[in-house]
Design a protein around this motif. Structure first.
Motif, short mmCIF file in Angstrom:
data_model
loop_
_atom_site.label_atom_id
_atom_site.label_comp_id
_atom_site.label_asym_id
_atom_site.label_seq_id
_atom_site.Cartn_x
_atom_site.Cartn_y
_atom_site.Cartn_z
N ASN A 1 52.53 36.06 39.25
CA ASN A 1 52.11 35.05 40.24
C ASN A 1 52.01 35.70 41.62
O ASN A 1 52.85 36.51 41.99
CB ASN A 1 53.12 33.91 40.30
CG ASN A 1 53.09 33.08 39.02
OD1 ASN A 1 52.05 32.96 38.38
ND2 ASN A 1 54.23 32.53 38.65
N GLY A 2 50.97 35.32 42.34
CA GLY A 2 50.78 35.86 43.69
C GLY A 2 50.10 37.21 43.71
O GLY A 2 49.93 37.81 44.78
N ALA A 3 49.69 37.71 42.55
CA ALA A 3 49.10 39.05 42.48
C ALA A 3 47.68 39.12 43.06
O ALA A 3 47.18 40.20 43.33
CB ALA A 3 49.07 39.53 41.03
N GLY A 4 47.04 37.94 43.23
CA GLY A 4 45.71 37.94 43.81
C GLY A 4 44.60 37.56 42.84
O GLY A 4 43.41 37.72 43.14
N LYS A 5 44.96 37.01 41.69
CA LYS A 5 43.97 36.70 40.65
C LYS A 5 43.02 35.58 41.09
O LYS A 5 41.79 35.72 41.00
CB LYS A 5 44.68 36.31 39.34
CG LYS A 5 45.67 37.39 38.85
CD LYS A 5 46.37 36.99 37.55
CE LYS A 5 47.24 35.75 37.67
NZ LYS A 5 48.45 35.92 38.52
N1 LIG Z 1 44.20 30.51 51.62
C1 LIG Z 1 45.25 31.32 51.70
N2 LIG Z 1 45.84 31.60 52.88
C2 LIG Z 1 46.89 32.45 52.97
N3 LIG Z 1 47.42 33.10 51.91
C3 LIG Z 1 46.89 32.84 50.69
C4 LIG Z 1 45.79 31.95 50.52
N4 LIG Z 1 45.46 31.91 49.19
C5 LIG Z 1 46.33 32.73 48.58
N5 LIG Z 1 47.18 33.28 49.47
C6 LIG Z 1 48.24 34.28 49.17
O1 LIG Z 1 47.60 35.39 48.57
C7 LIG Z 1 48.38 35.92 47.51
C8 LIG Z 1 47.59 35.88 46.21
O2 LIG Z 1 47.46 34.52 45.77
P1 LIG Z 1 46.64 34.12 44.49
O3 LIG Z 1 45.32 34.79 44.53
O4 LIG Z 1 46.65 32.64 44.40
O5 LIG Z 1 47.53 34.77 43.33
P2 LIG Z 1 47.55 34.51 41.76
O6 LIG Z 1 46.38 33.64 41.40
O7 LIG Z 1 47.51 35.87 41.16
O8 LIG Z 1 48.85 33.83 41.46
C9 LIG Z 1 49.67 35.09 47.47
O9 LIG Z 1 50.64 35.76 48.23
C10 LIG Z 1 49.25 33.79 48.14
O10 LIG Z 1 50.35 33.18 48.75
#
Ligand SMILES: Nc1ncnc2c1ncn2[C@@H]1O[C@H](COP(=O)(O)OP(=O)(O)O)[C@@H](O)[C@H]1O
Ligand SMILES: [Mg+2]
Length: 242
Positions: free
Chosen positions: A38-42
């Motif tokens: 989780n949080g990897a950027g997917k």
């Molecule tokens: N709109 C946004 N503004 C600020 N940070 C964001 C935003 N969207 C995602 N993040 C951050 O970017 C990172 C990747 O999120 P995310 O792509 O949703 O990961 P995943 O889908 O792999 O769980 C996380 O640390 C998340 O908190």
């Protein structure tokens, strides 16, 4: 020949580099997995591919053509479709009307959106529940409605964000069969999913993200044996929601 490619895309949110020089490829008729904690950027990577999130740097290519500056709407027209991590159906509408609203958006001259809708509903195996309200469906059937809606855009490449979350084993099997069937028509699929056995079974290639970066990419066997991947992800609880 890749249908879809990202070349070193990065996304910075303030001081946080959510996606860091991520390159990946989706080939015609194949399923590529995008996995990681989780949080990897997917999801952010998905947003860059579909045009919801402009990359800080890097490029997105469709059929070898740079679409980095093309709007989300026009990317959809050119054949990039997605489903969302959270289901986004019209709960008070029937299955059929949910799919029909998507088919009507796409339908060109001489195309009957009603006929397209019926074909899609049959393709995902929902004919028996076509007249039920979407909010009365099991999660498994709701995911299939979402899939049919995405297919109504006649995509060349389909992005699925955690499509098996909330599905039981039988529903997951059914979903997997349908995805494999779709690749037979040449559809390329990029799938984000925490169900590791499902990813291993479906995907020709897998890219693993960790802290926004590509940790590894390769075949399912290569990924399962990769000690960096085991340490960062596969050794953890891959079933944790996110
Ligand atoms: N709109 C946004 N503004 C600020 N940070 C964001 C935003 N969207 C995602 N993040 C951050 O970017 C990172 C990747 O999120 P995310 O792509 O949703 O990961 P995943 O889908 O792999 O769980 C996380 O640390 C998340 O908190
Ligand atoms: Mg996500």
């Amino acid at each position: 020949m890749p249908i879809l490619e990202t070349r070193e895309i990065s996304v910075r949110f303030g001081g946080h580099l959510a996606v860091n020089e991520v390159s990946l490829v989706v080939d015609e008729g194949q399923i590529t997995g995008l996995i990681g904690p989780n949080g990897a950027g997917k999801t952010t990577t998905f947003n860059v591919i579909t045009g919801l999130q402009p990359p800080t740097r890097g490029h997105v290519l469709l059929d070898g053509r740079d679409i980095t500056d093309v709007s989300a709407h026009r990317r959809a027209r050119r054949g990039i479709a997605r489903t969302f991590q959270r289901l986004e159906l019209f709960g008070s509408l029937t299955v059929r009307d949910n799919v029909l609203t998507a088919a009507e958006l796409r339908a060109g001259a001489g195309v009957d959106p009603g006929a397209v809708t019926d074909q899609l509903i049959e393709r995902v195996g929902l004919t028996a529940v076509a007249d039920q309200r979407a909010d009365a469906l099991s999660t498994g059937s709701a995911r299939l409605v979402e899939l049919a809606r995405a297919l109504a855009c006649e995509p060349r490449v389909l992005l699925l964000d955690e499509p098996a979350s909330g599905l039981d084993e039988a529903e997951t099997d059914r979903f997997a069969e349908i995805l494999l069937d779709l690749t037979g028509d040449g559809l390329g699929i990029l799938i984000v999913e925490h169900d590791v056995p499902l990813v291993m079974r479906l995907c020709a290639q897998i890219t693993v993200l960790n802290f926004g970066e590509v940790l590894a990419s390769g075949t399912p066997i290569e990924i399962q044996r990769n000690t960096d991947v085991i340490d960062a992800y596969l050794g953890q609880d891959p079933g944790a929601p996110g």
